[in-house]
Design a protein around this motif. Structure first.
Motif, mmCIF file in Angstrom:
data_model
loop_
_atom_site.group_PDB
_atom_site.id
_atom_site.type_symbol
_atom_site.label_atom_id
_atom_site.label_comp_id
_atom_site.label_asym_id
_atom_site.label_seq_id
_atom_site.Cartn_x
_atom_site.Cartn_y
_atom_site.Cartn_z
ATOM 1 N N UNK A 175 -72.713 30.532 9.941
ATOM 2 C CA UNK A 175 -72.227 30.593 11.326
ATOM 3 C C UNK A 175 -73.065 29.671 12.189
ATOM 4 N N UNK A 176 -72.366 28.873 13.040
ATOM 5 C CA UNK A 176 -73.048 27.906 13.871
ATOM 6 C C UNK A 176 -72.696 28.159 15.327
ATOM 7 N N UNK A 177 -72.990 29.349 15.731
ATOM 8 C CA UNK A 177 -72.618 29.804 17.073
ATOM 9 C C UNK A 177 -73.187 28.896 18.126
ATOM 10 N N UNK A 178 -72.291 28.362 18.987
ATOM 11 C CA UNK A 178 -72.722 27.547 20.097
ATOM 12 C C UNK A 178 -73.010 26.115 19.733
ATOM 13 N N UNK A 179 -72.924 25.714 18.446
ATOM 14 C CA UNK A 179 -73.284 24.371 18.033
ATOM 15 C C UNK A 179 -72.083 23.458 17.892
ATOM 16 N N UNK A 180 -70.901 23.925 18.253
ATOM 17 C CA UNK A 180 -69.698 23.114 18.102
ATOM 18 C C UNK A 180 -69.815 21.847 18.940
ATOM 19 N N UNK A 181 -69.517 20.675 18.345
ATOM 20 C CA UNK A 181 -69.588 19.426 19.104
ATOM 21 C C UNK A 181 -68.640 19.430 20.288
ATOM 22 N N UNK A 182 -69.009 18.694 21.304
ATOM 23 C CA UNK A 182 -68.156 18.600 22.481
ATOM 24 C C UNK A 182 -66.804 18.000 22.085
ATOM 25 N N UNK A 183 -65.754 18.598 22.578
ATOM 26 C CA UNK A 183 -64.419 18.107 22.276
ATOM 27 C C UNK A 183 -63.779 18.763 21.068
ATOM 28 N N UNK A 184 -64.562 19.557 20.292
ATOM 29 C CA UNK A 184 -63.964 20.162 19.104
ATOM 30 C C UNK A 184 -62.929 21.216 19.477
ATOM 31 N N UNK A 185 -63.243 22.070 20.455
ATOM 32 C CA UNK A 185 -62.309 23.135 20.808
ATOM 33 C C UNK A 185 -60.984 22.589 21.336
ATOM 34 N N UNK A 186 -60.977 21.566 22.206
ATOM 35 C CA UNK A 186 -59.678 21.000 22.599
ATOM 36 C C UNK A 186 -58.887 20.436 21.425
ATOM 37 N N UNK A 187 -59.577 19.796 20.486
ATOM 38 C CA UNK A 187 -58.883 19.252 19.327
ATOM 39 C C UNK A 187 -58.311 20.364 18.468
ATOM 40 N N UNK A 188 -59.093 21.413 18.229
ATOM 41 C CA UNK A 188 -58.614 22.538 17.441
ATOM 42 C C UNK A 188 -57.442 23.215 18.152
ATOM 43 N N UNK A 189 -57.538 23.311 19.477
ATOM 44 C CA UNK A 189 -56.443 23.896 20.246
ATOM 45 C C UNK A 189 -55.162 23.097 20.059
ATOM 46 N N UNK A 190 -55.281 21.772 20.060
ATOM 47 C CA UNK A 190 -54.107 20.921 19.843
ATOM 48 C C UNK A 190 -53.535 21.114 18.446
ATOM 49 N N UNK A 191 -54.404 21.256 17.464
ATOM 50 C CA UNK A 191 -53.947 21.467 16.089
ATOM 51 C C UNK A 191 -53.227 22.803 15.951
ATOM 52 N N UNK A 192 -53.798 23.843 16.565
ATOM 53 C CA UNK A 192 -53.168 25.157 16.506
ATOM 54 C C UNK A 192 -51.833 25.147 17.248
ATOM 55 N N UNK A 193 -51.791 24.425 18.375
ATOM 56 C CA UNK A 193 -50.579 24.382 19.190
ATOM 57 C C UNK A 193 -49.454 23.597 18.524
ATOM 58 N N UNK A 194 -49.783 22.786 17.531
ATOM 59 C CA UNK A 194 -48.775 21.956 16.885
ATOM 60 C C UNK A 194 -47.646 22.791 16.305
ATOM 61 N N UNK A 195 -48.000 23.915 15.689
ATOM 62 C CA UNK A 195 -46.967 24.764 15.103
ATOM 63 C C UNK A 195 -46.017 25.322 16.135
ATOM 64 N N UNK A 196 -46.555 25.756 17.285
ATOM 65 C CA UNK A 196 -45.714 26.301 18.346
ATOM 66 C C UNK A 196 -44.823 25.213 18.929
ATOM 67 N N UNK A 197 -45.376 24.006 19.098
ATOM 68 C CA UNK A 197 -44.576 22.894 19.605
ATOM 69 C C UNK A 197 -43.425 22.586 18.653
ATOM 70 N N UNK A 198 -43.680 22.698 17.364
ATOM 71 C CA UNK A 198 -42.638 22.419 16.367
ATOM 72 C C UNK A 198 -41.496 23.416 16.476
ATOM 73 N N UNK A 199 -41.797 24.637 16.874
ATOM 74 C CA UNK A 199 -40.766 25.651 17.046
ATOM 75 C C UNK A 199 -40.037 25.493 18.371
ATOM 76 N N UNK A 200 -40.812 25.276 19.431
ATOM 77 C CA UNK A 200 -40.271 25.408 20.784
ATOM 78 C C UNK A 200 -39.523 24.173 21.268
ATOM 79 N N UNK A 201 -39.910 22.996 20.808
ATOM 80 C CA UNK A 201 -39.360 21.766 21.372
ATOM 81 C C UNK A 201 -37.849 21.681 21.207
ATOM 82 N N UNK A 202 -37.336 22.053 20.043
ATOM 83 C CA UNK A 202 -35.915 21.841 19.778
ATOM 84 C C UNK A 202 -35.047 23.057 20.103
#
Length: 401
Positions: A1-28
């Motif tokens: 566990x690397x609590x608090x050590x996540x590089x800057x910008x990682x959470x937005x990128x992970x959020x975009x990756x997670x959101x990809x599935x929802x976008x694939x459902x919702x867009x069409x």
């Protein structure tokens, strides 16, 4: 566990990756009636493209989770994005409904790599309250995507046509692929060389499935998720087919339900540090039952307000239950976070597929049967959670690795 050590910008990128599935459902989704008319098929045939996406999305998580434990998060995400881009382009040129149905199943299969591995990265990098905050950030983004995606999808449908939705997803995934390649660092400190051994997988999945606490938390988010996507399956036919709204206007209406989800997710992020996770999850059930019950009480007449209002209440509860239940489900299993995340995602989208299949043959041009399905799901969510989580979490199962 690397609590608090996540590089800057990682959470937005992970959020975009997670959101990809929802976008694939919702867009069409605003294009479902147009796809029906274009191919000359029944509404259930086009609704099946959504159900098959759910099935592909759910089953593939059982594969991608262990793969990410064995080979690392980064290479599996990159491979998944390459596959997703190619399949999305194929969907754009589908010659018939059968080809689109197959393409949507495969697209769901590839799209799951972002959410399942992304959740594992959050589990790798954050712990305790920070993990709940991270999941709340992801949850808020997941609320925004279903609002923006149908609006964009409705615009593309109105001005270009339904195939433009899949061209857009192809281009977006290629951009995400390039960003991931350049920015995402490996989050697994030590790869698990035994992660893909059949006996170990049976032991891990068996241990997770036999854990009442894990199942109670997993089903809390999964069933709430399923109730919302039962609505998601029927909504375009209610608003566009029955009420005569344009696709772009239908997309705009998603703002209200998604605002409810975002509000619930925001409240969860604020209330959990003060009250604890379990009280907030129990509070979320009040909104789930109130929203679904109100939808049934108002279903004698089909109007925008009588559908959107109750579903906005329901999605407040949906947004509240997700962050805490997901974090609590993964917390006792740090060494097998990828596999645990896979099981969690499997249940979410498998339950969504089941409710989607259930409401299709029951569609009668009203919201009454939809409301009954969502009420049933909400009540079962409460009962199973109270029963399965009553003894609290198990000790962290390091031996499961």
């Amino acid at each position: 566990m690397q609590d608090g050590s996540a590089p800057r910008g990682m959470l937005p990128l992970i959020t975009a990756l997670v959101a990809m599935g929802v976008a694939s459902m919702a867009l069409y989704v605003p294009s479902l009636p147009a796809i029906q008319a274009d191919f000359g098929v029944e509404p259930a045939d086009t609704q099946l493209t959504l159900t098959l996406f759910f099935l592909g999305f759910s089953t593939a998580q059982l594969l991608f989770g262990p793969l990410s434990d064995r080979f690392g998060r980064r290479p599996i995400i990159l491979i998944g994005l390459v596959l997703y881009s190619a399949i999305s382009l194929a969907c754009a040129f589908a010659p018939g409904i059968e080809a689109l149905q197959i393409g949507r199943f495969l697209q769901g299969f590839a799209a799951c790599v972002g959410p399942v591995v992304g959740r594992a990265v959050v589990r790798d990098k954050f712990d305790g309250p920070k993990a709940i905050t991270a999941f709340a950030v992801v949850g808020t983004a997941l609320a925004i995507v279903p609002a923006v995606a149908p609006m964009l999808g409705g615009f593309l449908q109105a001005h270009i046509g339904w195939r433009a939705n899949f061209v857009f997803l192809t281009l977006a995934s290629l951009i995400l692929l390039a960003t991931t390649y350049l920015k995402l660092t490996e989050s697994v400190p030590e790869k698990n060389l035994d992660a893909l051994k059949p006996r170990r997988l049976v032991r891990i999945y068996g241990g997770l499935l036999s854990s009442p606490f894990f199942m109670g938390q997993a089903l809390a988010s999964s069933l709430a998720f399923a109730g919302f996507f039962a609505y998601f399956t029927e909504a375009p036919f209610l608003f566009i087919g029955e009420m005569g709204l344009s696709p772009d206007m239908f997309g705009l209406l998603m703002i209200f339900t998604v605002a409810g989800y975002a509000s619930g997710s925001f409240l969860a992020g604020r209330l959990i540090p003060r009250l604890g996770t379990r009280p907030v999850i129990l509070l979320s059930f009040v909104f789930l039952i109130a929203g679904s019950g109100l939808l049934y009480l108002l279903s004698d007449s089909l109007t925008i307000a009588r559908v959107i209002g109750p579903m906005s209440v329901y999605t407040i509860g949906f947004g509240m239950v997700i962050p805490g239940s997901m974090a609590e489900a993964l917390r006792p299993f740090p060494r097998v976070a990828g596999s645990a995340s896979a099981i969690l995602g499997f249940f979410q989208f498998f339950c969504a597929a089941l409710t989607s299949l259930l409401v299709q043959p029951l569609y009668d041009g009203t919201a009454r049967t939809l409301a009954l399905v969502i009420i049933g799901v909400a009540l079962f969510t409460v009962v199973q959670f109270l029963v399965l989580t009553r003894n609290g979490p198990p000790e962290a199962r390091e031996s499961a690795a």
